[in-house]
Design a protein around this motif. Sequence first.
Motif, short mmCIF file in Angstrom:
data_model
loop_
_atom_site.label_atom_id
_atom_site.label_comp_id
_atom_site.label_asym_id
_atom_site.label_seq_id
_atom_site.Cartn_x
_atom_site.Cartn_y
_atom_site.Cartn_z
N LEU A 16 0.84 -1.20 0.00
CA LEU A 16 0.00 0.00 0.00
C LEU A 16 0.87 1.25 0.00
O LEU A 16 0.54 2.25 -0.65
CB LEU A 16 -0.94 0.00 1.21
CG LEU A 16 -2.10 -1.00 1.15
CD1 LEU A 16 -2.93 -0.91 2.43
CD2 LEU A 16 -2.98 -0.74 -0.07
N ARG A 17 1.99 1.22 0.74
CA ARG A 17 2.91 2.36 0.70
C ARG A 17 3.50 2.52 -0.70
O ARG A 17 3.67 3.64 -1.19
CB ARG A 17 4.01 2.19 1.74
CG ARG A 17 3.62 2.67 3.13
CD ARG A 17 4.80 2.74 4.07
NE ARG A 17 5.25 1.41 4.46
CZ ARG A 17 4.76 0.73 5.49
NH1 ARG A 17 3.81 1.26 6.23
NH2 ARG A 17 5.21 -0.47 5.78
N ALA A 18 3.82 1.39 -1.34
CA ALA A 18 4.33 1.45 -2.71
C ALA A 18 3.26 1.99 -3.65
O ALA A 18 3.56 2.80 -4.54
CB ALA A 18 4.79 0.06 -3.16
N LEU A 19 2.03 1.56 -3.47
CA LEU A 19 0.92 2.03 -4.30
C LEU A 19 0.75 3.54 -4.14
O LEU A 19 0.61 4.27 -5.13
CB LEU A 19 -0.36 1.30 -3.92
CG LEU A 19 -1.63 1.76 -4.63
CD1 LEU A 19 -1.58 1.39 -6.10
CD2 LEU A 19 -2.87 1.13 -3.97
N VAL A 136 11.80 1.14 -8.47
CA VAL A 136 11.77 1.88 -7.21
C VAL A 136 11.22 0.96 -6.13
O VAL A 136 10.12 0.41 -6.27
CB VAL A 136 10.91 3.15 -7.31
CG1 VAL A 136 10.80 3.83 -5.94
CG2 VAL A 136 11.50 4.11 -8.33
N VAL A 137 11.99 0.77 -5.07
CA VAL A 137 11.56 -0.05 -3.93
C VAL A 137 11.33 0.87 -2.75
O VAL A 137 12.25 1.58 -2.31
CB VAL A 137 12.62 -1.13 -3.59
CG1 VAL A 137 12.17 -1.96 -2.39
CG2 VAL A 137 12.86 -2.02 -4.80
N THR A 138 10.11 0.88 -2.24
CA THR A 138 9.78 1.74 -1.10
C THR A 138 10.09 1.00 0.20
O THR A 138 9.96 -0.22 0.27
CB THR A 138 8.30 2.14 -1.13
OG1 THR A 138 7.47 0.97 -1.10
CG2 THR A 138 7.99 2.94 -2.39
N PRO A 139 10.51 1.72 1.24
CA PRO A 139 10.91 1.06 2.49
C PRO A 139 9.73 0.44 3.21
O PRO A 139 8.57 0.82 3.01
CB PRO A 139 11.53 2.20 3.29
CG PRO A 139 10.93 3.44 2.74
CD PRO A 139 10.68 3.17 1.29
N SER A 281 16.35 4.56 4.35
CA SER A 281 15.09 4.99 4.96
C SER A 281 14.15 5.65 3.96
O SER A 281 13.02 5.98 4.30
CB SER A 281 15.37 5.98 6.09
OG SER A 281 16.07 7.12 5.61
N CYS A 282 14.60 5.83 2.72
CA CYS A 282 13.77 6.45 1.69
C CYS A 282 13.62 5.48 0.52
O CYS A 282 14.34 4.47 0.44
CB CYS A 282 14.39 7.76 1.22
SG CYS A 282 15.94 7.54 0.31
#
Length: 291
Positions: A16-19, A136-139, A281-282
């Motif tokens: 969901l954070r990636a979305l 792109v990989v979100t933490p 962290s980003c």
Amino acid sequence: MQLPIVVGVDGSEGSLRALDWAAAEAARSGLPLRVVHASLWEHYEGMRPTFDTDRPAEQVLAEHLVASAQERVQRLHSDVRVVAGVQPEDPVDVLVRESHEATLVVLGSRGRGRVAGMLLGSVSLALAGRAHCPVVVTPAAAPDAPPRPGRVVVGIGDAPGPSAAARFALAQAVSRHGELIAVRAWRCPAHETADHPLLVGSPAAAHREKAEEHLEDVLAVLERSGPGADVHRSVVQGPVHQVLIEEADGAEILVVGAHRSGGHRGPRLGPVDHSVLHYASCPVAVVPHTH
């Protein structure tokens, strides 16, 4: 033709954070968004609920998941053109195929549950090693403090000129009306002393000066290659992965090149990429050299 931003989802907090990140990026850049769910992820989790339907349970779950994701994007960013699809195949194969016709592919670093987290971690790493566009990989967790708006960090390696990652990072900084932090890490080998035949004066000073000169040469070419941005230099002593992780604290995105090595299962990422994907962290963008 505008190539979409592709985001892989599985319904977990991480995805969901990636979305949300991908939707915000699509809104910012004016690009369409494609939401993809690979249904084999459900098999790995061992989740096989039964429904009174002729369709497989995994397909029902997957279709509900992508419909919910599409609704979430439209609720957050009504102007984003979004489509969604389910692919009953291996997630890495699906997303590598999607990367041929994508501007970016976005993933969370972890999935749902302990086993799924291990799986999606491997999916993210495998995709970053094989994709044809930036990944792109979100933490896994949100940062403790909001990032500095427009701050883009890129690692500058040993190549004599600007890499694809450096050019991508500059474009990101320009499009965000922000600043580019170009980072060059350096180290002084322990065996070198002041009487080394190739060094004059302090070995550490010589290595630092060499790193500074290399960074200036790369940025001189990069800054002539396109629209300008506010570019800052950072020459830091230490292991590359550690320097990049520390410099990226508070950034909107960290950009690295896809340093790949061969293997019996296909290309694999090098240790620096592996480390920043796990510990930054980003969000981290891994850019293939052919991009």
